[in-house]
Design a protein around this motif. Structure first.
Motif, PDB file in Angstrom:
ATOM      1  N   PRO A 155       0.922  -1.364  -0.092  1.00 39.03           N
ATOM      2  CA  PRO A 155       0.077   0.115  -0.074  1.00 39.03           C
ATOM      3  C   PRO A 155       0.823   1.111  -0.155  1.00 39.03           C
ATOM      4  CG  PRO A 155      -0.687  -1.525   1.610  1.00 39.03           C
ATOM      5  CD  PRO A 155       0.693  -2.001   1.087  1.00 39.03           C
ATOM      6  N   ALA A 156       0.327   2.329  -0.552  1.00 38.25           N
ATOM      7  CA  ALA A 156       0.941   3.779  -0.519  1.00 38.25           C
ATOM      8  C   ALA A 156       1.451   3.995   0.886  1.00 38.25           C
ATOM      9  CB  ALA A 156       0.023   4.546  -1.006  1.00 38.25           C
ATOM     10  N   ASP A 157       0.797   3.805   1.835  1.00 42.04           N
ATOM     11  CA  ASP A 157       1.339   4.249   2.988  1.00 42.04           C
ATOM     12  C   ASP A 157       2.505   3.597   3.737  1.00 42.04           C
ATOM     13  OD1 ASP A 157       0.171   1.914   3.736  1.00 42.04           O
ATOM     14  OD2 ASP A 157      -1.351   2.569   5.110  1.00 42.04           O
ATOM     15  N   PHE A 158       2.617   2.029   3.022  1.00 38.95           N
ATOM     16  CA  PHE A 158       3.999   1.707   3.408  1.00 38.95           C
ATOM     17  C   PHE A 158       5.066   2.318   2.760  1.00 38.95           C
ATOM     18  CE2 PHE A 158       6.960  -1.466   2.066  1.00 38.95           C
ATOM     19  CZ  PHE A 158       7.264  -2.082   3.213  1.00 38.95           C
ATOM     20  N   TYR A 159       5.104   2.701   1.554  1.00 36.93           N
ATOM     21  CA  TYR A 159       6.097   3.393   0.964  1.00 36.93           C
ATOM     22  C   TYR A 159       6.393   4.815   1.761  1.00 36.93           C
ATOM     23  CZ  TYR A 159       6.070  -0.504  -1.994  1.00 36.93           C
ATOM     24  OH  TYR A 159       6.197  -1.972  -2.540  1.00 36.93           O
ATOM     25  N   GLU A 160       5.296   5.500   2.008  1.00 35.63           N
ATOM     26  CA  GLU A 160       5.458   6.734   2.661  1.00 35.63           C
ATOM     27  C   GLU A 160       6.065   6.823   4.039  1.00 35.63           C
ATOM     28  OE1 GLU A 160       1.474   8.154   3.186  1.00 35.63           O
ATOM     29  OE2 GLU A 160       1.123   8.462   0.965  1.00 35.63           O
ATOM     30  N   GLN A 161       5.992   5.500   4.535  1.00 34.65           N
ATOM     31  CA  GLN A 161       6.539   5.119   6.082  1.00 34.65           C
ATOM     32  C   GLN A 161       8.295   4.716   5.550  1.00 34.65           C
ATOM     33  OE1 GLN A 161       4.983   2.063   8.422  1.00 34.65           O
ATOM     34  NE2 GLN A 161       6.579   1.863   9.742  1.00 34.65           N
ATOM     35  N   HIS A 162       8.419   4.061   4.828  1.00 28.20           N
ATOM     36  CA  HIS A 162       9.769   3.445   4.808  1.00 28.20           C
ATOM     37  C   HIS A 162      10.558   4.214   3.794  1.00 28.20           C
ATOM     38  CE1 HIS A 162       8.723   0.258   7.752  1.00 28.20           C
ATOM     39  NE2 HIS A 162       7.374  -0.020   6.900  1.00 28.20           N
ATOM     40  N   VAL A 163      10.162   4.624   2.753  1.00 29.92           N
ATOM     41  CA  VAL A 163      11.217   5.096   1.519  1.00 29.92           C
ATOM     42  C   VAL A 163      12.314   5.777   2.397  1.00 29.92           C
ATOM     43  CG1 VAL A 163      11.565   6.649  -0.302  1.00 29.92           C
ATOM     44  CG2 VAL A 163       9.394   5.174   0.044  1.00 29.92           C
ATOM     45  N   GLN A 164      12.110   6.735   3.019  1.00 30.08           N
ATOM     46  CA  GLN A 164      13.432   7.627   3.799  1.00 30.08           C
ATOM     47  C   GLN A 164      13.603   7.476   5.162  1.00 30.08           C
ATOM     48  OE1 GLN A 164      15.421   9.073   1.610  1.00 30.08           O
ATOM     49  NE2 GLN A 164      14.303   8.973  -0.405  1.00 30.08           N
ATOM     50  N   GLU A 165      12.861   6.331   5.612  1.00 28.13           N
ATOM     51  CA  GLU A 165      13.051   5.870   7.055  1.00 28.13           C
ATOM     52  C   GLU A 165      14.418   5.410   7.109  1.00 28.13           C
ATOM     53  OE1 GLU A 165      13.770   5.193  10.750  1.00 28.13           O
ATOM     54  OE2 GLU A 165      11.913   6.418  10.212  1.00 28.13           O
ATOM     55  N   SER A 166      15.541   6.127   8.038  1.00 27.06           N
ATOM     56  CA  SER A 166      16.805   5.228   8.140  1.00 27.06           C
ATOM     57  C   SER A 166      16.911   4.051   8.720  1.00 27.06           C
ATOM     58  CB  SER A 166      17.766   6.572   9.030  1.00 27.06           C
ATOM     59  OG  SER A 166      17.247   6.394  10.306  1.00 27.06           O
ATOM     60  N   GLU A 167      16.156   3.680   9.466  1.00 25.38           N
ATOM     61  CA  GLU A 167      16.129   2.179  10.039  1.00 25.38           C
ATOM     62  C   GLU A 167      15.332   1.352   9.023  1.00 25.38           C
ATOM     63  OE1 GLU A 167      17.988   1.445  12.692  1.00 25.38           O
ATOM     64  OE2 GLU A 167      18.635   3.440  12.391  1.00 25.38           O
ATOM     65  N   SER A 168      14.729   1.764   7.919  1.00 21.87           N
ATOM     66  CA  SER A 168      14.206   0.709   6.996  1.00 21.87           C
ATOM     67  C   SER A 168      15.014   0.645   5.927  1.00 21.87           C
ATOM     68  CB  SER A 168      12.867   1.302   6.471  1.00 21.87           C
ATOM     69  OG  SER A 168      11.871   1.560   7.804  1.00 21.87           O
ATOM     70  N   THR A 169      15.214  -0.490   5.257  1.00 25.02           N
ATOM     71  CA  THR A 169      15.909  -0.845   3.863  1.00 25.02           C
ATOM     72  C   THR A 169      15.087  -1.713   3.188  1.00 25.02           C
ATOM     73  OG1 THR A 169      17.862  -0.823   5.307  1.00 25.02           O
ATOM     74  CG2 THR A 169      18.072  -1.939   2.985  1.00 25.02           C
ATOM     75  N   LEU A 170      14.488  -1.138   2.005  1.00 26.92           N
ATOM     76  CA  LEU A 170      13.676  -1.882   1.092  1.00 26.92           C
ATOM     77  C   LEU A 170      14.552  -2.776   0.199  1.00 26.92           C
ATOM     78  CD1 LEU A 170      10.973   0.922   0.289  1.00 26.92           C
ATOM     79  CD2 LEU A 170      10.870  -0.991   1.998  1.00 26.92           C
ATOM     80  N   GLY A 171      16.021  -2.391   0.019  1.00 26.34           N
ATOM     81  CA  GLY A 171      16.488  -3.178  -0.982  1.00 26.34           C
ATOM     82  C   GLY A 171      18.070  -2.680  -0.948  1.00 26.34           C
TER      83      GLY A 171
END
Length: 540
Positions: A155-171
């Motif tokens: 969902p869109a809110d997943f990416y809003e949360q994680h795209v630039q979150e320093s503790e998240s890594t999507l790849g």
């Protein structure tokens, strides 16, 4: 060239040498610099316009001209070095962008890559740390997120949360599919052998201690016999050894046999072998076969095992509304590899390991006091590589400039032309189609006259097949040496035409957007002409 540079250097004073070296680093280009740049542009254009794939010079002859191991005194002239480069390297380089070079997973690049590569080198950003890549760090995170959404469609809110979150890594953007596969399996190993009780985790205490803590006698990665050899490298590096890499059989179309997969997993449980991951393949390098990913995801989920999909070649199939169903289940993978230099049409050095869980890479996080500090936004915290260039520039640009529908056209056209080539092979009695293509890789062989009738009736003996194998090997070598067209060759173990023997096949990869039906016909006609001049006894 070397001797001239040495003479020139000997005649220069220390101050003159210093001035010449400083000039090489100056951003203010003088007339000679502009002249060399213009000349290099002309060299590039001439190279790209050349249709002949190779020169007749042999590899041994080329190697003989690169034997000196002496570093010249220098500083030398750039123009003089360009002379050397054009004569010795460019002139004999393989024209991978030729529309009749259809044997490997490397083809033409979009033109915008060339000016972007110049920009990338000029900026010289190091994406290990924000301090050396202030803008490219969040820019890379966005590019990776775009690819993550393309595969996982959260969902869109997943990416809003994680795209630039320093503790998240999507790849993780890495230098190719090999490192993407290794990185994904590294995460799988560390996550599945995490800390518990007095055991500090495999990353700290090592694999022997991890196995003891988890009550296991060994560790394993399981996939088909057609897994890419990068998985062998991963098994070696992660401590399981290649004996811990369990390769199960494939069916007649090159897809993993699910019953054999279940048996291998059951055997691991009985032997108390810890399963690090199950690997599915979305586009084998031999024939483009796609494993049944949906059912593999079910098996992995039921067993609580990491499911990795090596989609280095086939991942972009998702762009095609007509063909994406072939990858059903990929969105359930814990990690996915996509290699940009293949069907995303990017330069070498743009592999991506996507992670479904944005916190999975915490299992491999590393820090240093002078760099990649804990809690920072430094991309080097969660990556096998340290210093690396901002290759996200090419990925981000291509996703925006080519776009989803542009990639769909490229994929659909590649598969359409592959079916055209399959029909063209069938139409020529000298050839034998060995497998219906699932993607844009085609396997076929030439059958010399003495064996053609028996081949049509399916009555070839083992010795017949060995002779045909030898003939196709010589045919492929001769075509490569002639330099006018090219297909590669491989060996398939599962084709019914081989009667149980491995079969040497001619392997065509139809990915170059510039390749036309006329080019495909010319490649096949070239093979017929070469074969006609090879004695049938070459296979005897």
């Amino acid at each position: 060239m070397q001797a001239k540079s040495e003479v020139a250097a000997a005649e220069l004073s220390r101050d003159e040498i210093a001035e010449n070296v400083r000039r090489l680093f100056s951003p203010a280009a003088d007339a000679r610099a502009w002249e060399n740049e213009e000349r290099l542009n002309a060299v590039i254009q001439n190279f790209l316009r050349t249709t002949k794939i190779n020169t007749p010079v042999t590899l041994d002859e080329l190697a003989a001209s690169f034997t000196s191991s002496v570093i010249p005194d220098g500083p030398g002239e750039v123009g003089e070095y360009l002379d050397y480069l054009v004569e010795r390297v460019v002139a004999h380089s393989t024209h991978t962008s030729s529309p009749r070079f259809i044997g490997h997973m490397t083809s033409a690049l979009p033109y915008f890559v060339r000016p972007l590569s110049k920009l990338l080198v000029a900026m010289n950003q190091n994406v290990v740390k924000v301090e050396t890549a202030k803008a490219l760090s969040p820019y890379e995170r966005q590019a990776v997120a775009m690819l993550h959404r393309f595969v996982y469609d959260r969902p869109a809110d997943f990416y809003e949360q994680h795209v630039q979150e320093s503790e998240s890594t999507l790849g993780m953007l890495v230098s190719g599919g090999t490192l993407a596969n290794i990185s994904a399996l590294w995460c799988a190993r560390n996550s599945s052998l995490r800390a518990k009780g007095e055991f500090a985790g495999v990353a700290v205490d090592g694999l022997p201690a991890a196995l003891e803590a988890y009550g296991c006698r060994g560790a394993a990665v399981i996939g088909s016999s057609l897994m890419h050899y990068s998985i062998d490298k991963a098994a070696d590096l992660l401590g399981t050894g290649t004996r811990g890499l369990i390769k199960v059989p494939t069916d007649g179309r090159g897809r993993i046999e699910l019953s054999a997969l279940r048996e291998a997993m059951s055997d691991c449980r009985e032997r108390r072998r810890h399963i690090i991951a199950i690997v599915g393949v979305a586009g084998t390098t031999e024939s483009g076969a796609i494993d049944p990913l949906e059912r593999m995801a079910d098996i992995a989920q039921d067993a609580g095992v990491h499911f990795h999909v090596d989609a280095a070649w086939g991942g972009p199939l998702l762009f095609s509304r007509r063909h994406r169903r072939k990858l059903a289940g990929i969105e359930r993978a814990d990690s996915v590899t996509i290699d940009g230099h293949k069907q995303l049409y990017l330069p070498m050095g743009t592999g991506v390991a996507l992670m479904r869980d944005p916190h999975a890479t915490a299992a491999i996080e590393k820090h240093a006091r002078y760099i990649v500090r804990a809690g920072s936004s430094d991309l080097g915290r969660r990556s096998l590589e340290g210093s690396r260039p901002g290759m996200a520039l090419f990925l981000h640009a291509a996703l925006n400039i080519i776009g989803a529908r542009g990639y769909e056209m490229l994929i659909d056209e590649s598969l359409r032309k592959t079916l055209y080539m399959a029909d063209a092979v069938r139409a020529r009695p000298e050839f034998q189609l060995l497998q219906e293509p699932e993607m844009n890789i085609l396997s076929y062989r030439y059958v010399p006259g003495p064996w053609r009738e028996r081949a049509e009736r399916g009555r070839l003996s083992d010795e017949d097949n060995r002779a045909i194998n030898r003939f196709n090997e010589e045919l492929q070598k001769a075509q490569r040496q002639s330099g006018y067209s090219f297909v590669s060759r491989t060996t398939l173990d599962y084709t019914p035409q081989g009667g149980g023997l491995p079969v040497t096949v001619l392997r065509a990869v139809i990915a170059n957007p510039l390749t036309t039906e006329e080019d495909i016909d010319s490649v096949l006609d070239d093979q017929l002409m070469i074969a006609a001049n090879l004695p049938a006894e070459v296979g005897g």
